[in-house]
Write an enzyme that holds these catalytic residues in place. Structure first.
Site, PDB file in Angstrom:
ATOM      1  N   ARG A  68       0.843  -1.198   0.000  1.00 56.05           N
ATOM      2  CA  ARG A  68       0.000   0.000   0.000  1.00 56.05           C
ATOM      3  C   ARG A  68       0.884   1.256   0.000  1.00 56.05           C
ATOM      4  O   ARG A  68       0.561   2.260  -0.615  1.00 56.05           O
ATOM      5  CB  ARG A  68      -0.878  -0.055   1.257  1.00 56.05           C
ATOM      6  CG  ARG A  68      -1.836   1.070   1.416  1.00 56.05           C
ATOM      7  CD  ARG A  68      -3.132   0.776   0.713  1.00 56.05           C
ATOM      8  NE  ARG A  68      -4.032   1.910   0.849  1.00 56.05           N
ATOM      9  CZ  ARG A  68      -5.329   1.846   0.656  1.00 56.05           C
ATOM     10  NH1 ARG A  68      -5.891   0.728   0.292  1.00 56.05           N
ATOM     11  NH2 ARG A  68      -6.076   2.907   0.797  1.00 56.05           N
ATOM     12  N   ASN A 110     -11.903  16.542   0.706  1.00 55.73           N
ATOM     13  CA  ASN A 110     -12.782  15.451   0.289  1.00 55.73           C
ATOM     14  C   ASN A 110     -14.232  15.871   0.470  1.00 55.73           C
ATOM     15  O   ASN A 110     -14.552  16.598   1.414  1.00 55.73           O
ATOM     16  CB  ASN A 110     -12.499  14.213   1.149  1.00 55.73           C
ATOM     17  CG  ASN A 110     -13.332  13.009   0.734  1.00 55.73           C
ATOM     18  OD1 ASN A 110     -13.666  12.839  -0.439  1.00 55.73           O
ATOM     19  ND2 ASN A 110     -13.686  12.170   1.693  1.00 55.73           N
ATOM     20  N   THR A 111     -15.076  15.426  -0.432  1.00 57.92           N
ATOM     21  CA  THR A 111     -16.508  15.649  -0.243  1.00 57.92           C
ATOM     22  C   THR A 111     -17.175  14.329   0.127  1.00 57.92           C
ATOM     23  O   THR A 111     -16.918  13.286  -0.484  1.00 57.92           O
ATOM     24  CB  THR A 111     -17.162  16.301  -1.484  1.00 57.92           C
ATOM     25  OG1 THR A 111     -18.566  16.456  -1.222  1.00 57.92           O
ATOM     26  CG2 THR A 111     -16.968  15.508  -2.762  1.00 57.92           C
ATOM     27  N   HIS A 112     -18.008  14.396   1.167  1.00 56.30           N
ATOM     28  CA  HIS A 112     -18.658  13.187   1.692  1.00 56.30           C
ATOM     29  C   HIS A 112     -20.165  13.422   1.763  1.00 56.30           C
ATOM     30  O   HIS A 112     -20.614  14.513   2.112  1.00 56.30           O
ATOM     31  CB  HIS A 112     -18.107  12.866   3.087  1.00 56.30           C
ATOM     32  CG  HIS A 112     -18.788  11.695   3.718  1.00 56.30           C
ATOM     33  ND1 HIS A 112     -18.639  10.413   3.250  1.00 56.30           N
ATOM     34  CD2 HIS A 112     -19.649  11.620   4.764  1.00 56.30           C
ATOM     35  CE1 HIS A 112     -19.373   9.582   3.982  1.00 56.30           C
ATOM     36  NE2 HIS A 112     -19.991  10.293   4.899  1.00 56.30           N
ATOM     37  N   GLY A 146      -7.796  10.045   9.397  1.00 61.75           N
ATOM     38  CA  GLY A 146      -8.969   9.253   9.758  1.00 61.75           C
ATOM     39  C   GLY A 146      -9.941   9.097   8.599  1.00 61.75           C
ATOM     40  O   GLY A 146      -9.724   9.612   7.506  1.00 61.75           O
ATOM     41  N   ASP A 148     -13.071  10.294   7.189  1.00 59.23           N
ATOM     42  CA  ASP A 148     -14.049  11.393   7.212  1.00 59.23           C
ATOM     43  C   ASP A 148     -14.023  12.173   8.528  1.00 59.23           C
ATOM     44  O   ASP A 148     -15.072  12.574   9.040  1.00 59.23           O
ATOM     45  CB  ASP A 148     -15.476  10.854   6.927  1.00 59.23           C
ATOM     46  CG  ASP A 148     -15.558  10.153   5.581  1.00 59.23           C
ATOM     47  OD1 ASP A 148     -14.808  10.527   4.661  1.00 59.23           O
ATOM     48  OD2 ASP A 148     -16.378   9.228   5.450  1.00 59.23           O
TER      49      ASP A 148
HETATM   50  C1  GRF Z   1     -20.320  11.596  -3.771  1.00 59.07           C
HETATM   51  O1  GRF Z   1     -21.645  11.687  -3.321  1.00 59.07           O
HETATM   52  C2  GRF Z   1     -19.366  11.474  -2.616  1.00 59.07           C
HETATM   53  O2  GRF Z   1     -19.797  12.111  -1.467  1.00 59.07           O
HETATM   54  C3  GRF Z   1     -19.335   9.984  -2.399  1.00 59.07           C
HETATM   55  O3  GRF Z   1     -19.357   9.450  -3.688  1.00 59.07           O
HETATM   56  C4  GRF Z   1     -20.081  10.310  -4.545  1.00 59.07           C
HETATM   57  C5  GRF Z   1     -19.272  10.517  -5.780  1.00 59.07           C
HETATM   58  O4  GRF Z   1     -20.070  10.830  -6.864  1.00 59.07           O
HETATM   59  N1  GRF Z   1     -18.185   9.592  -1.622  1.00 59.07           N
HETATM   60  P1  GRF Z   1     -19.484  11.217  -8.273  1.00 59.07           P
HETATM   61  O5  GRF Z   1     -18.486  10.146  -8.677  1.00 59.07           O
HETATM   62  O6  GRF Z   1     -18.830  12.566  -8.150  1.00 59.07           O
HETATM   63  O7  GRF Z   1     -20.666  11.251  -9.184  1.00 59.07           O
END
Ligand code: GRF
Length: 203
Positions: A68, A110-112, A146, A148
């Site tokens: 990894r 990162n977007t979650h 971590g 998220d």
């Molecule tokens: C997003 O909703 C993100 O939060 C999650 O995966 C999705 C990715 O969507 N982890 P995309 O590939 O940008 O359409």
């Protein structure tokens, strides 16, 4: 006008968040260009979107490396070679290692798809539904080691409707999430940001 800031975007899937950034970057006033798009698997629609937009792409699959750590090194080197001001994980389904985090301190985001700290991990919308919450949403945050857990840049909420399924809720979240990503990245590249402990301040 100052020169646009450079983004590297990492994807694992459909790349709709990436597409929103590609579209935003088409306007020079947005203040950013996408220097490259990276993925952890072959054949993603995200990479296809990048290719269509003429953006350089690269793929590093964990299984192609002995460890990894070697994967992390290859990814770090490739991302660094594009000299990004900001690295954006947009549906990138891998945790990056310490080398990567050290290479891009405070500028790997990162977007979650949940309102963190609730429902971290792979199934934010499903867990929100199961928990019966009435508001779901998305969180943009600065990555730490971590899952998220990093300092929060922005959050947006959407209602959970009585007849929602995981799919309908996921789509409602994603629509708000894309708008939030574009608005927040735009503010970050144009106005800068500061991280003080857990608190992130834009501008
Ligand atoms: C997003 O909703 C993100 O939060 C999650 O995966 C999705 C990715 O969507 N982890 P995309 O590939 O940008 O359409």
């Amino acid at each position: 006008m100052t020169s646009p800031k450079r983004l590297v975007v990492l994807v694992s899937g459909s790349g709709s968040n990436l597409q929103a950034l590609i579209d935003a970057c088409a306007d020079p006033a947005y203040g950013a260009v996408i220097a490259a798009v990276g993925a952890d698997r072959e054949g993603t629609f995200g990479v296809e979107r990048a290719e269509k937009a003429g953006i350089p792409t690269f793929v590093h699959r964990v299984k192609d490396y002995a460890t990894r750590d070697e994967w992390d090194r290859a990814l770090t080197e490739d991302v660094a070679s594009y000299e990004p001001d900001l690295v954006v994980s947009a549906g990138f389904l891998k945790l990056c290692g310490p080398r990567f985090l050290e290479a891009f301190p405070g500028r790997y985001i990162n977007t979650h798809n949940s309102l963190l700290p609730a429902f971290p991990g792979m199934n934010g919308p499903g867990e929100a539904l199961a928990a019966g919450v009435k508001l779901a949403g998305a969180t943009l945050f600065i990555c730490d080691s971590g899952v998220d857990t990093g300092p929060i840049i922005a959050q947006c909420a959407v209602p959970v409707e009585d007849d929602d399924t995981v799919d309908t809720l996921t789509e409602r979240i994603k629509e708000a999430e894309r708008a939030q990503l574009v608005a927040s990245v735009g503010r970050m590249v144009r106005d800068g940001w500061k991280v003080e402990g857990r608190r992130v301040r834009l501008g």
